[in-house]
Design an enzyme around this catalytic site. Structure first.
Site, PDB file in Angstrom:
ATOM      1  CB  SER A  84      -1.718  -3.950  -0.451  1.00  0.00           C
ATOM      2  OG  SER A  84      -0.616  -3.469   0.282  1.00  0.00           O
ATOM      3  CE  LYS A 102       2.224  -5.769  -1.312  1.00  0.00           C
ATOM      4  NZ  LYS A 102       1.620  -4.849  -0.359  1.00  0.00           N
ATOM      5  CB  SER A 150      -0.217  -7.837   1.964  1.00  0.00           C
ATOM      6  OG  SER A 150      -0.369  -6.722   1.091  1.00  0.00           O
TER       7      SER A 150
END
Length: 434
Positions: free
Chosen positions: A67, A70, A126
Protein backbone atom coordinates in the site's frame (compact mmCIF):
# COMPACT_ATOMS: atom_id res chain seq x y z
CA UNK A 1 60.19 -20.77 31.63
CA UNK A 2 57.02 -19.39 33.20
CA UNK A 3 58.12 -15.86 32.26
CA UNK A 4 58.58 -16.93 28.61
CA UNK A 5 55.09 -18.44 28.51
CA UNK A 6 53.65 -15.27 30.07
CA UNK A 7 55.33 -13.01 27.49
CA UNK A 8 54.21 -15.26 24.63
CA UNK A 9 50.62 -15.18 25.87
CA UNK A 10 50.83 -11.38 26.31
CA UNK A 11 52.18 -10.85 22.79
CA UNK A 12 49.52 -13.17 21.32
CA UNK A 13 46.78 -11.28 23.18
CA UNK A 14 48.11 -7.94 21.93
CA UNK A 15 48.27 -9.23 18.33
CA UNK A 16 44.68 -10.53 18.50
CA UNK A 17 43.49 -7.22 20.00
CA UNK A 18 45.26 -5.16 17.31
CA UNK A 19 43.98 -7.44 14.55
CA UNK A 20 40.42 -7.23 15.87
CA UNK A 21 40.62 -3.44 16.12
CA UNK A 22 41.94 -3.08 12.57
CA UNK A 23 39.22 -5.42 11.27
CA UNK A 24 36.55 -3.48 13.15
CA UNK A 25 37.78 -0.18 11.73
CA UNK A 26 37.91 -1.63 8.22
CA UNK A 27 34.39 -3.04 8.54
CA UNK A 28 33.10 0.27 9.89
CA UNK A 29 34.63 2.11 6.93
CA UNK A 30 33.19 -0.40 4.47
CA UNK A 31 29.73 -0.08 6.05
CA UNK A 32 29.55 3.72 5.88
CA UNK A 33 26.19 4.62 4.39
CA UNK A 34 24.85 1.07 4.69
CA UNK A 35 21.94 0.88 7.15
CA UNK A 36 22.67 -1.88 9.64
CA UNK A 37 20.66 -3.77 12.26
CA UNK A 38 17.23 -3.70 10.59
CA UNK A 39 14.90 -6.49 9.47
CA UNK A 40 13.75 -4.68 6.33
CA UNK A 41 15.43 -6.07 3.23
CA UNK A 42 15.40 -2.71 1.43
CA UNK A 43 15.63 0.70 3.06
CA UNK A 44 16.62 4.30 2.48
CA UNK A 45 16.76 7.64 4.25
CA UNK A 46 16.72 10.82 2.17
CA UNK A 47 16.93 14.53 2.94
CA UNK A 48 13.63 15.99 1.71
CA UNK A 49 15.00 19.53 1.47
CA UNK A 50 18.06 18.74 -0.66
CA UNK A 51 17.03 15.42 -2.21
CA UNK A 52 20.28 13.77 -1.07
CA UNK A 53 20.34 10.05 -0.30
CA UNK A 54 21.92 9.81 3.16
CA UNK A 55 22.05 6.03 3.61
CA UNK A 56 20.57 2.94 2.01
CA UNK A 57 20.21 -0.81 1.97
CA UNK A 58 19.42 -2.52 -1.35
CA UNK A 59 17.56 0.68 -2.22
CA UNK A 60 17.67 0.07 -5.99
CA UNK A 61 16.26 -3.45 -5.77
CA UNK A 62 12.85 -3.75 -7.43
CA UNK A 63 10.30 -5.48 -5.20
CA UNK A 64 6.57 -5.48 -4.30
CA UNK A 65 5.61 -2.41 -2.26
CA UNK A 66 2.03 -3.07 -1.05
CA UNK A 67 0.00 0.00 0.00
CA UNK A 68 2.95 2.42 -0.05
CA UNK A 69 1.97 2.86 -3.73
CA UNK A 70 -1.10 4.73 -2.44
CA UNK A 71 1.19 7.74 -2.01
CA UNK A 72 1.31 7.95 -5.81
CA UNK A 73 -2.44 7.29 -6.09
CA UNK A 74 -3.22 10.08 -3.64
CA UNK A 75 -0.78 12.50 -5.27
CA UNK A 76 -2.44 12.15 -8.68
CA UNK A 77 -5.86 12.40 -7.05
CA UNK A 78 -4.84 15.59 -5.20
CA UNK A 79 -3.43 17.11 -8.38
CA UNK A 80 -6.71 16.54 -10.24
CA UNK A 81 -9.36 17.05 -7.55
CA UNK A 82 -10.51 19.82 -5.22
CA UNK A 83 -11.25 19.24 -1.54
CA UNK A 84 -14.90 20.26 -1.88
CA UNK A 85 -16.06 17.65 -4.40
CA UNK A 86 -18.61 14.91 -3.76
CA UNK A 87 -17.68 11.63 -5.42
CA UNK A 88 -20.03 8.75 -6.22
CA UNK A 89 -19.00 5.17 -5.53
CA UNK A 90 -18.57 3.10 -8.69
CA UNK A 91 -19.25 -0.55 -9.36
CA UNK A 92 -15.55 -1.34 -9.78
CA UNK A 93 -14.55 0.38 -6.55
CA UNK A 94 -17.01 -1.74 -4.54
CA UNK A 95 -15.62 -5.05 -5.85
CA UNK A 96 -12.77 -4.82 -3.34
CA UNK A 97 -13.57 -5.95 0.19
CA UNK A 98 -10.07 -6.33 1.70
CA UNK A 99 -9.39 -3.39 4.07
CA UNK A 100 -12.32 -1.45 2.65
CA UNK A 101 -14.86 1.14 3.69
CA UNK A 102 -17.64 -1.14 2.51
CA UNK A 103 -16.80 -3.45 5.42
CA UNK A 104 -18.05 -0.80 7.85
CA UNK A 105 -21.47 -0.53 6.29
CA UNK A 106 -23.38 -1.34 3.13
CA UNK A 107 -22.37 1.05 0.35
CA UNK A 108 -24.28 1.17 -2.93
CA UNK A 109 -23.20 2.30 -6.36
CA UNK A 110 -23.94 6.03 -6.55
CA UNK A 111 -23.57 6.68 -2.81
CA UNK A 112 -21.43 9.76 -2.27
CA UNK A 113 -18.34 10.56 -0.24
CA UNK A 114 -16.52 13.88 -0.02
CA UNK A 115 -13.10 14.10 -1.68
CA UNK A 116 -11.54 15.05 1.66
CA UNK A 117 -13.02 11.98 3.36
CA UNK A 118 -11.80 9.90 0.42
CA UNK A 119 -8.26 11.21 0.99
CA UNK A 120 -8.57 10.36 4.71
CA UNK A 121 -9.80 6.86 3.89
CA UNK A 122 -6.80 6.15 1.65
CA UNK A 123 -3.97 7.83 3.56
CA UNK A 124 -5.10 7.10 7.14
CA UNK A 125 -7.07 3.85 7.00
CA UNK A 126 -5.50 2.61 3.71
CA UNK A 127 -8.93 1.68 2.31
CA UNK A 128 -8.54 -0.21 -0.97
CA UNK A 129 -12.03 0.49 -2.31
CA UNK A 130 -11.30 4.20 -1.74
CA UNK A 131 -8.11 3.92 -3.82
CA UNK A 132 -10.09 2.41 -6.72
CA UNK A 133 -12.65 5.18 -6.33
CA UNK A 134 -9.88 7.76 -6.60
CA UNK A 135 -8.83 6.13 -9.88
CA UNK A 136 -12.37 6.10 -11.30
CA UNK A 137 -13.05 9.71 -10.25
CA UNK A 138 -9.93 11.05 -11.95
CA UNK A 139 -9.57 8.89 -15.07
CA UNK A 140 -13.01 7.27 -15.47
CA UNK A 141 -11.55 3.78 -15.04
CA UNK A 142 -8.67 1.99 -13.35
CA UNK A 143 -6.75 1.15 -16.53
CA UNK A 144 -6.37 4.77 -17.59
CA UNK A 145 -5.52 5.85 -14.06
CA UNK A 146 -2.78 3.21 -13.81
CA UNK A 147 -1.33 4.62 -17.02
CA UNK A 148 -1.32 8.04 -15.35
CA UNK A 149 0.53 6.52 -12.40
CA UNK A 150 3.18 4.95 -14.61
CA UNK A 151 3.54 8.16 -16.63
CA UNK A 152 3.98 10.14 -13.40
CA UNK A 153 6.69 7.72 -12.26
CA UNK A 154 8.51 8.17 -15.57
CA UNK A 155 8.25 11.95 -15.31
CA UNK A 156 10.00 11.70 -11.93
CA UNK A 157 12.81 9.70 -13.54
CA UNK A 158 11.91 6.48 -11.73
CA UNK A 159 13.15 3.36 -13.49
CA UNK A 160 12.08 0.61 -11.07
CA UNK A 161 8.40 1.51 -10.63
CA UNK A 162 5.75 -0.54 -12.46
CA UNK A 163 2.15 -0.01 -11.36
CA UNK A 164 -0.70 -2.46 -12.10
CA UNK A 165 -3.35 -1.22 -9.64
CA UNK A 166 -3.93 1.92 -7.52
CA UNK A 167 -4.17 0.23 -4.12
CA UNK A 168 -1.21 -2.16 -3.75
CA UNK A 169 -3.16 -5.39 -3.29
CA UNK A 170 -1.38 -8.45 -4.64
CA UNK A 171 -4.75 -10.04 -5.49
CA UNK A 172 -6.53 -7.58 -7.74
CA UNK A 173 -10.33 -7.80 -7.36
CA UNK A 174 -10.78 -6.31 -10.84
CA UNK A 175 -8.44 -8.81 -12.42
CA UNK A 176 -8.32 -11.89 -10.14
CA UNK A 177 -6.48 -14.06 -12.68
CA UNK A 178 -3.51 -11.70 -12.89
CA UNK A 179 -0.29 -12.55 -11.08
CA UNK A 180 1.22 -9.10 -11.63
CA UNK A 181 1.84 -6.92 -8.58
CA UNK A 182 2.96 -3.34 -8.08
CA UNK A 183 6.74 -3.12 -8.15
CA UNK A 184 9.06 -0.34 -7.10
CA UNK A 185 12.21 0.21 -5.01
CA UNK A 186 13.03 1.96 -1.76
CA UNK A 187 14.66 4.78 -3.74
CA UNK A 188 11.68 5.23 -6.07
CA UNK A 189 9.19 5.16 -3.19
CA UNK A 190 11.26 7.80 -1.36
CA UNK A 191 11.04 10.08 -4.42
CA UNK A 192 7.28 9.47 -4.72
CA UNK A 193 6.86 10.11 -0.99
CA UNK A 194 8.83 13.37 -1.17
CA UNK A 195 6.65 14.57 -4.05
CA UNK A 196 3.49 13.58 -2.17
CA UNK A 197 4.65 15.41 0.95
CA UNK A 198 5.00 18.64 -1.03
CA UNK A 199 1.24 18.53 -1.54
CA UNK A 200 -0.42 20.49 1.27
CA UNK A 201 -3.56 18.35 1.25
CA UNK A 202 -1.69 15.07 1.70
CA UNK A 203 0.70 16.62 4.22
CA UNK A 204 -2.25 17.79 6.33
CA UNK A 205 -4.15 14.46 6.21
CA UNK A 206 -1.20 12.32 7.40
CA UNK A 207 -0.35 14.68 10.27
CA UNK A 208 -1.11 14.12 13.95
CA UNK A 209 -4.16 16.33 13.51
CA UNK A 210 -5.98 13.36 11.95
CA UNK A 211 -4.58 10.60 14.16
CA UNK A 212 -8.19 9.71 15.00
CA UNK A 213 -10.92 10.99 12.74
CA UNK A 214 -14.08 9.96 10.90
CA UNK A 215 -15.44 9.78 7.39
CA UNK A 216 -19.05 10.27 6.44
CA UNK A 217 -20.69 7.38 4.61
CA UNK A 218 -24.29 8.04 3.51
CA UNK A 219 -24.88 10.38 6.44
CA UNK A 220 -23.25 8.15 9.06
CA UNK A 221 -19.84 8.90 10.60
CA UNK A 222 -17.36 6.02 10.50
CA UNK A 223 -14.41 6.27 12.90
CA UNK A 224 -10.95 5.53 11.49
CA UNK A 225 -7.52 5.66 13.13
CA UNK A 226 -4.05 6.00 11.68
CA UNK A 227 -2.06 2.81 11.14
CA UNK A 228 1.14 4.78 11.77
CA UNK A 229 2.16 3.59 15.25
CA UNK A 230 4.96 6.13 15.72
CA UNK A 231 3.08 9.27 14.66
CA UNK A 232 4.19 12.11 16.94
CA UNK A 233 7.16 10.13 18.31
CA UNK A 234 10.86 10.94 17.75
CA UNK A 235 10.00 13.63 15.22
CA UNK A 236 7.67 11.50 13.09
CA UNK A 237 5.19 13.82 11.37
CA UNK A 238 3.44 11.35 9.08
CA UNK A 239 3.73 8.14 7.15
CA UNK A 240 2.13 5.45 5.02
CA UNK A 241 1.95 1.76 5.88
CA UNK A 242 1.80 -1.30 3.67
CA UNK A 243 1.44 -5.03 4.30
CA UNK A 244 1.11 -7.89 1.82
CA UNK A 245 2.43 -11.43 1.43
CA UNK A 246 5.16 -10.76 -1.16
CA UNK A 247 5.87 -7.21 -0.04
CA UNK A 248 6.08 -7.99 3.67
CA UNK A 249 5.56 -5.18 6.18
CA UNK A 250 6.40 -1.79 4.66
CA UNK A 251 6.45 1.75 5.97
CA UNK A 252 7.24 5.21 4.63
CA UNK A 253 8.00 7.73 7.39
CA UNK A 254 8.31 11.52 7.36
CA UNK A 255 10.44 13.09 10.08
CA UNK A 256 11.36 16.55 11.27
CA UNK A 257 14.00 17.25 13.89
CA UNK A 258 15.61 20.65 14.47
CA UNK A 259 14.03 21.98 11.29
CA UNK A 260 15.49 19.24 9.12
CA UNK A 261 13.07 16.96 7.22
CA UNK A 262 13.91 13.38 6.25
CA UNK A 263 11.92 10.65 4.53
CA UNK A 264 12.52 6.98 5.36
CA UNK A 265 11.43 3.84 3.54
CA UNK A 266 11.47 0.29 4.90
CA UNK A 267 10.39 -2.54 2.57
CA UNK A 268 10.04 -6.27 3.27
CA UNK A 269 10.23 -6.01 7.03
CA UNK A 270 8.22 -8.39 9.24
CA UNK A 271 4.85 -7.89 10.91
CA UNK A 272 5.93 -9.62 14.13
CA UNK A 273 3.82 -10.51 17.15
CA UNK A 274 2.75 -6.94 17.90
CA UNK A 275 3.40 -5.20 14.55
CA UNK A 276 6.32 -3.12 15.83
CA UNK A 277 9.18 -4.49 13.70
CA UNK A 278 8.79 -2.13 10.75
CA UNK A 279 8.40 0.85 13.09
CA UNK A 280 11.52 -0.14 15.06
CA UNK A 281 13.33 -0.44 11.72
CA UNK A 282 12.08 3.02 10.78
CA UNK A 283 13.35 4.60 14.00
CA UNK A 284 16.80 3.12 13.35
CA UNK A 285 16.76 4.35 9.75
CA UNK A 286 15.74 7.87 10.84
CA UNK A 287 18.37 7.96 13.60
CA UNK A 288 21.00 6.86 11.11
CA UNK A 289 19.95 9.67 8.79
CA UNK A 290 20.16 12.36 11.47
CA UNK A 291 23.48 11.08 12.84
CA UNK A 292 25.21 10.64 9.47
CA UNK A 293 28.10 12.94 8.55
CA UNK A 294 29.25 13.78 5.06
CA UNK A 295 32.50 12.29 3.75
CA UNK A 296 35.04 13.66 1.28
CA UNK A 297 34.21 12.62 -2.27
CA UNK A 298 37.07 14.52 -3.90
CA UNK A 299 39.77 16.55 -2.16
CA UNK A 300 40.68 20.11 -3.12
CA UNK A 301 43.18 19.96 -5.98
CA UNK A 302 42.13 16.43 -6.96
CA UNK A 303 41.25 15.68 -10.57
CA UNK A 304 37.49 15.31 -10.95
CA UNK A 305 37.20 14.92 -14.71
CA UNK A 306 38.36 16.16 -18.10
CA UNK A 307 37.04 18.50 -20.73
CA UNK A 308 37.77 18.67 -24.47
CA UNK A 309 38.88 22.19 -25.36
CA UNK A 310 39.53 23.77 -28.74
CA UNK A 311 42.04 26.40 -29.83
CA UNK A 312 43.87 27.87 -32.80
CA UNK A 313 47.59 27.30 -32.79
CA UNK A 314 48.47 30.99 -32.95
CA UNK A 315 45.60 32.34 -30.88
CA UNK A 316 43.35 33.99 -33.43
CA UNK A 317 44.65 32.14 -36.48
CA UNK A 318 46.32 28.93 -37.46
CA UNK A 319 45.16 25.31 -37.57
CA UNK A 320 42.26 24.42 -35.25
CA UNK A 321 43.22 21.83 -32.63
CA UNK A 322 41.70 20.15 -29.58
CA UNK A 323 43.16 19.12 -26.24
CA UNK A 324 41.83 17.10 -23.31
CA UNK A 325 42.32 19.16 -20.16
CA UNK A 326 42.05 17.93 -16.55
CA UNK A 327 39.50 19.56 -14.25
CA UNK A 328 40.36 19.85 -10.56
CA UNK A 329 38.21 20.75 -7.56
CA UNK A 330 39.07 24.02 -5.81
CA UNK A 331 37.49 22.89 -2.52
CA UNK A 332 36.76 19.54 -0.90
CA UNK A 333 33.60 18.01 -2.40
CA UNK A 334 31.49 16.48 0.37
CA UNK A 335 28.75 13.87 0.10
CA UNK A 336 26.95 11.13 1.98
CA UNK A 337 28.80 7.95 1.14
CA UNK A 338 26.49 5.10 0.15
CA UNK A 339 26.01 2.65 -2.70
CA UNK A 340 23.60 4.85 -4.65
CA UNK A 341 25.77 7.96 -4.45
CA UNK A 342 28.96 6.04 -5.18
CA UNK A 343 27.42 4.62 -8.37
CA UNK A 344 25.98 7.91 -9.60
CA UNK A 345 28.17 10.78 -8.36
CA UNK A 346 29.37 13.01 -11.20
CA UNK A 347 31.28 16.26 -11.53
CA UNK A 348 30.71 18.08 -14.81
CA UNK A 349 31.84 21.24 -16.55
CA UNK A 350 28.82 22.17 -18.63
CA UNK A 351 29.72 25.69 -19.76
CA UNK A 352 29.58 26.30 -23.50
CA UNK A 353 32.92 28.14 -23.45
CA UNK A 354 35.52 25.61 -24.65
CA UNK A 355 38.41 27.95 -25.63
CA UNK A 356 41.71 26.49 -24.37
CA UNK A 357 43.61 29.81 -24.50
CA UNK A 358 40.85 31.55 -22.55
CA UNK A 359 40.31 28.82 -19.93
CA UNK A 360 43.95 27.93 -19.23
CA UNK A 361 44.36 27.95 -15.41
CA UNK A 362 41.03 29.76 -15.04
CA UNK A 363 38.48 29.21 -12.26
CA UNK A 364 35.25 27.63 -13.48
CA UNK A 365 31.89 26.60 -12.06
CA UNK A 366 31.33 22.85 -11.90
CA UNK A 367 28.15 20.88 -11.24
CA UNK A 368 28.27 18.10 -8.67
CA UNK A 369 25.32 15.79 -9.22
CA UNK A 370 23.85 12.85 -7.34
CA UNK A 371 20.47 11.19 -7.86
CA UNK A 372 17.83 13.88 -7.23
CA UNK A 373 20.50 16.41 -6.19
CA UNK A 374 22.73 19.01 -7.87
CA UNK A 375 25.03 21.71 -6.51
CA UNK A 376 27.48 24.24 -7.95
CA UNK A 377 31.09 23.88 -6.84
CA UNK A 378 34.25 25.86 -7.71
CA UNK A 379 36.91 24.26 -9.86
CA UNK A 380 39.77 25.00 -12.20
CA UNK A 381 40.93 23.89 -15.64
CA UNK A 382 44.34 22.40 -14.88
CA UNK A 383 45.96 23.59 -18.08
CA UNK A 384 48.58 26.33 -18.54
CA UNK A 385 49.53 28.44 -21.52
CA UNK A 386 52.93 26.70 -21.34
CA UNK A 387 51.12 23.34 -21.80
CA UNK A 388 49.59 24.63 -25.03
CA UNK A 389 52.93 25.96 -26.23
CA UNK A 390 54.65 22.68 -25.34
CA UNK A 391 51.92 20.76 -27.16
CA UNK A 392 52.76 22.70 -30.34
CA UNK A 393 56.50 23.19 -29.93
CA UNK A 394 57.20 21.45 -33.23
CA UNK A 395 54.83 23.73 -35.11
CA UNK A 396 56.27 26.82 -33.44
CA UNK A 397 59.88 25.69 -34.08
CA UNK A 398 59.13 24.95 -37.71
CA UNK A 399 57.35 28.29 -38.05
CA UNK A 400 60.27 30.18 -36.45
CA UNK A 401 62.85 28.40 -38.60
CA UNK A 402 60.71 28.95 -41.66
CA UNK A 403 60.28 32.61 -40.78
CA UNK A 404 64.04 33.07 -40.27
CA UNK A 405 64.77 31.33 -43.56
CA UNK A 406 62.13 33.41 -45.30
CA UNK A 407 63.55 36.62 -43.85
CA UNK A 408 67.03 35.48 -44.89
CA UNK A 409 65.85 34.83 -48.43
CA UNK A 410 64.09 38.19 -48.51
CA UNK A 411 67.17 39.96 -47.13
CA UNK A 412 69.41 38.21 -49.61
CA UNK A 413 67.00 39.04 -52.44
CA UNK A 414 66.91 42.69 -51.43
CA UNK A 415 70.69 42.74 -51.18
CA UNK A 416 70.99 41.05 -54.57
CA UNK A 417 68.54 43.52 -56.15
CA UNK A 418 70.34 46.52 -54.64
CA UNK A 419 73.73 45.22 -55.77
CA UNK A 420 72.35 44.65 -59.23
CA UNK A 421 70.98 48.20 -59.29
CA UNK A 422 74.36 49.62 -58.23
CA UNK A 423 76.08 47.55 -60.88
CA UNK A 424 73.75 48.90 -63.55
CA UNK A 425 74.22 52.50 -62.38
CA UNK A 426 77.99 52.10 -62.41
CA UNK A 427 77.94 50.68 -65.92
CA UNK A 428 75.65 53.48 -67.02
CA UNK A 429 77.99 56.14 -65.64
CA UNK A 430 81.02 54.57 -67.37
CA UNK A 431 79.15 54.58 -70.64
CA UNK A 432 78.26 58.29 -70.27
CA UNK A 433 81.87 59.28 -69.60
CA UNK A 434 82.90 57.65 -72.80
Amino acid sequence: MKKMKFFKALILTLLITISTSVTSVANAQNNIGQIQGIIAESAIVMDMDTGEVIASKNADKQRPVASTIKLLTSLIFAENTSKSEDISFTEDSLKTTQTALNNFKKINVGDKISSNDLMKAVMIFSANDAAYLMADSVAGNTKDFVKMMNDKAKSLGLENTHVVNPCGLEKDALNPQSTEVNLSSAYDIAIIASEAYKNEWIRDIISEKYKKTSVNLSGSPVLIETRNKILGQDGNIGGKTGNEIQAGRCFVGFFERDGRKLVTVALKSEYGADDTNVFNDTKKIADYGYDAKKQVFKKAGEKVGTVDLEYKTFGFFGPKKSIEAPIVASNDIMYYKNDINDKNAQVEYDNKDKSAWKLANKKVDLTFSLPNYKSKIPGKIDLSVFDLIKDNIGVYATTIVGTILSLGVIAYSIKFINRNKRYKRRNKNIYKRR
